[in-house]
Write a protein that holds these residues in place. Structure first.
Motif, PDB file in Angstrom:
ATOM      1  N   ILE A  31     -36.719  28.309   0.651  1.00 30.22           N
ATOM      2  CA  ILE A  31     -35.709  27.819  -0.298  1.00 30.22           C
ATOM      3  C   ILE A  31     -34.956  26.605   0.243  1.00 30.22           C
ATOM      4  CG2 ILE A  31     -35.438  30.092  -1.355  1.00 30.22           C
ATOM      5  CD1 ILE A  31     -32.844  30.453   0.201  1.00 30.22           C
ATOM      6  N   HIS A  57     -22.156  25.323   5.629  1.00 33.20           N
ATOM      7  CA  HIS A  57     -22.582  24.587   4.450  1.00 33.20           C
ATOM      8  C   HIS A  57     -22.356  23.090   4.643  1.00 33.20           C
ATOM      9  CE1 HIS A  57     -23.660  24.208   0.242  1.00 33.20           C
ATOM     10  NE2 HIS A  57     -22.572  23.480   0.015  1.00 33.20           N
ATOM     11  N   ASP A  76     -23.631  29.259  -0.709  1.00 31.98           N
ATOM     12  CA  ASP A  76     -25.040  28.886  -0.608  1.00 31.98           C
ATOM     13  C   ASP A  76     -25.616  28.362  -1.920  1.00 31.98           C
ATOM     14  OD1 ASP A  76     -25.072  29.564   2.038  1.00 31.98           O
ATOM     15  OD2 ASP A  76     -26.134  31.455   1.776  1.00 31.98           O
ATOM     16  N   HIS A  77     -25.123  28.889  -3.040  1.00 28.34           N
ATOM     17  CA  HIS A  77     -25.754  28.584  -4.333  1.00 28.34           C
ATOM     18  C   HIS A  77     -24.802  27.975  -5.358  1.00 28.34           C
ATOM     19  CE1 HIS A  77     -29.155  30.697  -2.711  1.00 28.34           C
ATOM     20  NE2 HIS A  77     -28.481  31.815  -2.601  1.00 28.34           N
ATOM     21  N   ASP A  78     -23.603  27.577  -4.914  1.00 22.59           N
ATOM     22  CA  ASP A  78     -22.655  26.903  -5.809  1.00 22.59           C
ATOM     23  C   ASP A  78     -22.427  27.697  -7.099  1.00 22.59           C
ATOM     24  OD1 ASP A  78     -22.463  24.718  -3.998  1.00 22.59           O
ATOM     25  OD2 ASP A  78     -24.283  23.847  -4.840  1.00 22.59           O
ATOM     26  N   LEU A  79     -22.112  28.981  -6.936  1.00 18.27           N
ATOM     27  CA  LEU A  79     -21.913  29.830  -8.106  1.00 18.27           C
ATOM     28  C   LEU A  79     -20.679  29.438  -8.906  1.00 18.27           C
ATOM     29  CD1 LEU A  79     -22.702  33.377  -6.620  1.00 18.27           C
ATOM     30  CD2 LEU A  79     -24.269  31.751  -7.711  1.00 18.27           C
ATOM     31  N   SER A 139     -33.429  37.337  -4.977  1.00 17.29           N
ATOM     32  CA  SER A 139     -32.717  36.573  -5.994  1.00 17.29           C
ATOM     33  C   SER A 139     -31.381  37.199  -6.283  1.00 17.29           C
ATOM     34  CB  SER A 139     -33.553  36.528  -7.285  1.00 17.29           C
ATOM     35  OG  SER A 139     -32.808  35.988  -8.352  1.00 17.29           O
ATOM     36  N   THR A 140     -30.446  36.380  -6.739  1.00 19.91           N
ATOM     37  CA  THR A 140     -29.166  36.892  -7.205  1.00 19.91           C
ATOM     38  C   THR A 140     -29.015  36.654  -8.695  1.00 19.91           C
ATOM     39  OG1 THR A 140     -28.110  34.783  -6.664  1.00 19.91           O
ATOM     40  CG2 THR A 140     -28.018  36.520  -5.002  1.00 19.91           C
ATOM     41  N   GLU A 161     -33.231  26.390   3.060  1.00 15.58           N
ATOM     42  CA  GLU A 161     -32.021  26.722   3.817  1.00 15.58           C
ATOM     43  C   GLU A 161     -32.203  26.308   5.279  1.00 15.58           C
ATOM     44  OE1 GLU A 161     -28.696  27.405   4.975  1.00 15.58           O
ATOM     45  OE2 GLU A 161     -28.850  28.405   3.026  1.00 15.58           O
ATOM     46  N   ASP A 194     -22.820  33.780  -1.393  1.00 16.25           N
ATOM     47  CA  ASP A 194     -23.637  33.071  -2.378  1.00 16.25           C
ATOM     48  C   ASP A 194     -22.859  31.975  -3.094  1.00 16.25           C
ATOM     49  OD1 ASP A 194     -25.961  34.399  -1.801  1.00 16.25           O
ATOM     50  OD2 ASP A 194     -25.721  35.911  -3.371  1.00 16.25           O
TER      51      ASP A 194
END
Length: 301
Positions: A217, A143, A78-81, A293-294, A219, A75
């Motif tokens: 989303i 990515h 994938d989600h730039d945490l 969701s995270t 992806e 994540d």
């Protein structure tokens, strides 16, 4: 180990990691329980030689944390945490024998130090570092490819996807903790082929299960989406299900011919069935309706 207690401990370990969510812990514990329960009879047999109890809570918790780490890293890409420079520093630390994680990510170094201390065979620990490097490299490649808008061929995608499914990390961690002798088995070309096949199967299962969610989303790192973009009229799902069936037949033939240790046969069977027993029962990460969701910070009731 009680599920609620395990979740609490994994959440406590990951709480300091930016972007670490309850879903990472929940799916790690669920997936870890599924795998360990699938091979427990064979781990019990190994215990007579290794003295590694499959019910040892220290070993179990280390396994769950490693799975949670893999979910979190996925994540992060994938989600730039976390910031790119932080992610690069974390990945570098996770691939070093004596990791020094950047400030705020000490839990990553603590996990590596724990596995180094617990390793039944030091070679598994060294290999895990290399597997982690390959896993992170595959995530980064996927990515980057998506960001450039350039499309891989199906063969290129599958080759990268085999690494990004992280099955080798899971197998190596199990071997490290419970003495499954993976370091020796890796010398056999047939074993390496079996690992590749089960990883390819896992990649396609994951993509087929999550296609609707990924599309919702935006992806693009998914074999179904890739094929449909290249060949809009292609029955992509049918093609990939046929590929999946063929890979499974190849794996079954290999297992019959090679007679790997019983624990490995059970483990590969468990991973073959993960779509039914894990993905389809997920309440969050692997939901196929696009609502996974995270974002939650506490485990669901």
């Amino acid at each position: 180990m009680k599920t609620e207690f395990a979740l609490e401990l994994v959440l406590d370990w990951g709480r300091s990691l930016s972007g670490f969510a309850a879903d990472h812990a929940v799916e790690a514990v669920r997936g870890g329980q599924y795998i360990l329960e699938s091979i427990q009879p064979w781990l019990d047999e190994l215990n007579a030689r290794t003295f590694r109890d499959p019910r040892d809570e220290t070993l179990i918790l280390a396994f769950y944390r490693e799975l949670a780490l893999l979910f979190w890293l996925d994540d992060c890409h994938d989600h730039d945490l976390i910031a790119p420079e932080q992610l690069a520093a974390v990945e570098l630390a996770l691939a070093q024998e004596a990791p020094r994680a950047p400030s705020g990510f000490e839990s990553c170094a603590a996990q590596r130090a724990s596995l180094a201390q617990l390793a039944y065979d030091r070679r598994d620990y060294i290999q895990l570092l290399d597997d982690t490097r390959r896993y992170c490299g595959a995530l980064r490649a996927g990515h980057t490819q998506a960001a450039t808008g350039k499309q891989w061929s199906y063969a290129e995608y599958l080759d990268n996807g085999v690494a990004s499914i992280a099955y080798t990390n899971v197998f190596c961690c199990l071997s490290l903790l419970w003495g499954l002798d993976m370091a020796c088995l890796r010398r056999r070309p047939a074993f390496r082929q079996a690992v590749w096949l089960i990883s390819a199967i896992g990649r396609l299962q994951n993509d087929l299960h999550g296609c609707d969610r990924d599309r919702s989303i935006g992806e693009t790192d998914n074999s179904v989406i890739l094929l449909l973009r290249r060949y809009p009229a292609m029955p992509a799902a049918k093609f990939l299900n046929d590929e999946l069936a063929g890979l499974t037949r190849m794996l079954r033939r290999l297992l019959v011919e090679e007679h790997f240790p019983s624990a490995w046969g059970a483990l590969i069977d468990a991973m073959t069935g993960i779509r039914t027993h894990f993905y389809e029962t997920s309440r969050s990460r692997y939901r196929s309706d696009g609502t996974g969701s995270t974002a939650r910070t506490e485990p669901p009731a």
